[in-house]
Design a protein around this motif. Sequence first.
Motif, PDB file in Angstrom:
ATOM      1  N   PRO A   1     -18.795   4.122 -43.000  1.00  0.00           N
ATOM      2  CA  PRO A   1     -18.307   2.785 -42.643  1.00  0.00           C
ATOM      3  C   PRO A   1     -16.780   2.878 -42.992  1.00  0.00           C
ATOM      4  O   PRO A   1     -16.203   3.633 -43.838  1.00  0.00           O
ATOM      5  N   PRO A   2     -16.044   1.884 -42.726  1.00  0.00           N
ATOM      6  CA  PRO A   2     -16.443   0.662 -41.819  1.00  0.00           C
ATOM      7  C   PRO A   2     -16.657   0.904 -40.367  1.00  0.00           C
ATOM      8  O   PRO A   2     -16.945  -0.080 -39.440  1.00  0.00           O
TER       9      PRO A   2
ATOM     10  N   ALA B   1     -21.122  -2.656 -36.469  1.00  0.00           N
ATOM     11  CA  ALA B   1     -21.952  -3.714 -35.830  1.00  0.00           C
ATOM     12  C   ALA B   1     -23.164  -2.770 -35.513  1.00  0.00           C
ATOM     13  O   ALA B   1     -24.445  -3.268 -35.935  1.00  0.00           O
ATOM     14  N   LEU B   2     -23.114  -1.520 -35.021  1.00  0.00           N
ATOM     15  CA  LEU B   2     -24.219  -0.823 -34.591  1.00  0.00           C
ATOM     16  C   LEU B   2     -24.708  -0.115 -35.862  1.00  0.00           C
ATOM     17  O   LEU B   2     -26.216  -0.576 -35.710  1.00  0.00           O
ATOM     18  N   ARG B   3     -24.503  -0.152 -37.022  1.00  0.00           N
ATOM     19  CA  ARG B   3     -25.090   0.320 -38.168  1.00  0.00           C
ATOM     20  C   ARG B   3     -26.051  -0.738 -38.579  1.00  0.00           C
ATOM     21  O   ARG B   3     -27.059  -0.676 -38.927  1.00  0.00           O
ATOM     22  N   ARG B   4     -25.531  -2.099 -38.487  1.00  0.00           N
ATOM     23  CA  ARG B   4     -26.248  -3.201 -39.145  1.00  0.00           C
ATOM     24  C   ARG B   4     -27.610  -3.475 -38.075  1.00  0.00           C
ATOM     25  O   ARG B   4     -28.519  -3.708 -38.422  1.00  0.00           O
ATOM     26  N   LYS B   5     -27.269  -3.165 -36.894  1.00  0.00           N
ATOM     27  CA  LYS B   5     -28.277  -3.468 -35.686  1.00  0.00           C
ATOM     28  C   LYS B   5     -29.535  -2.338 -36.057  1.00  0.00           C
ATOM     29  O   LYS B   5     -30.603  -2.667 -36.055  1.00  0.00           O
TER      30      LYS B   5
END
Length: 64
Positions: free
Chosen positions: A31-32, A36-40
């Motif tokens: 991160p960072p 967005a892909l990590r959260r998905k």
Amino acid sequence: MERIAPPERRFAGTDAALTRLDRQLAELPAPPEAAALRRKLQLDRVVALRDRARNQEAVDEAAA
């Protein structure tokens, strides 16, 4: 007519999805980057945990 999986195979698809998600998360840059892909992927993992009836783990991960 829909076929019902034998009890020992009931969660085979979900277990495979969890394995795939864990691998994908581990391969992401730190991160960072790719936030967005990590959260998905994390949210997909929460759903898979819920589907696997691992509810406390799903709640813990959703809260993290």
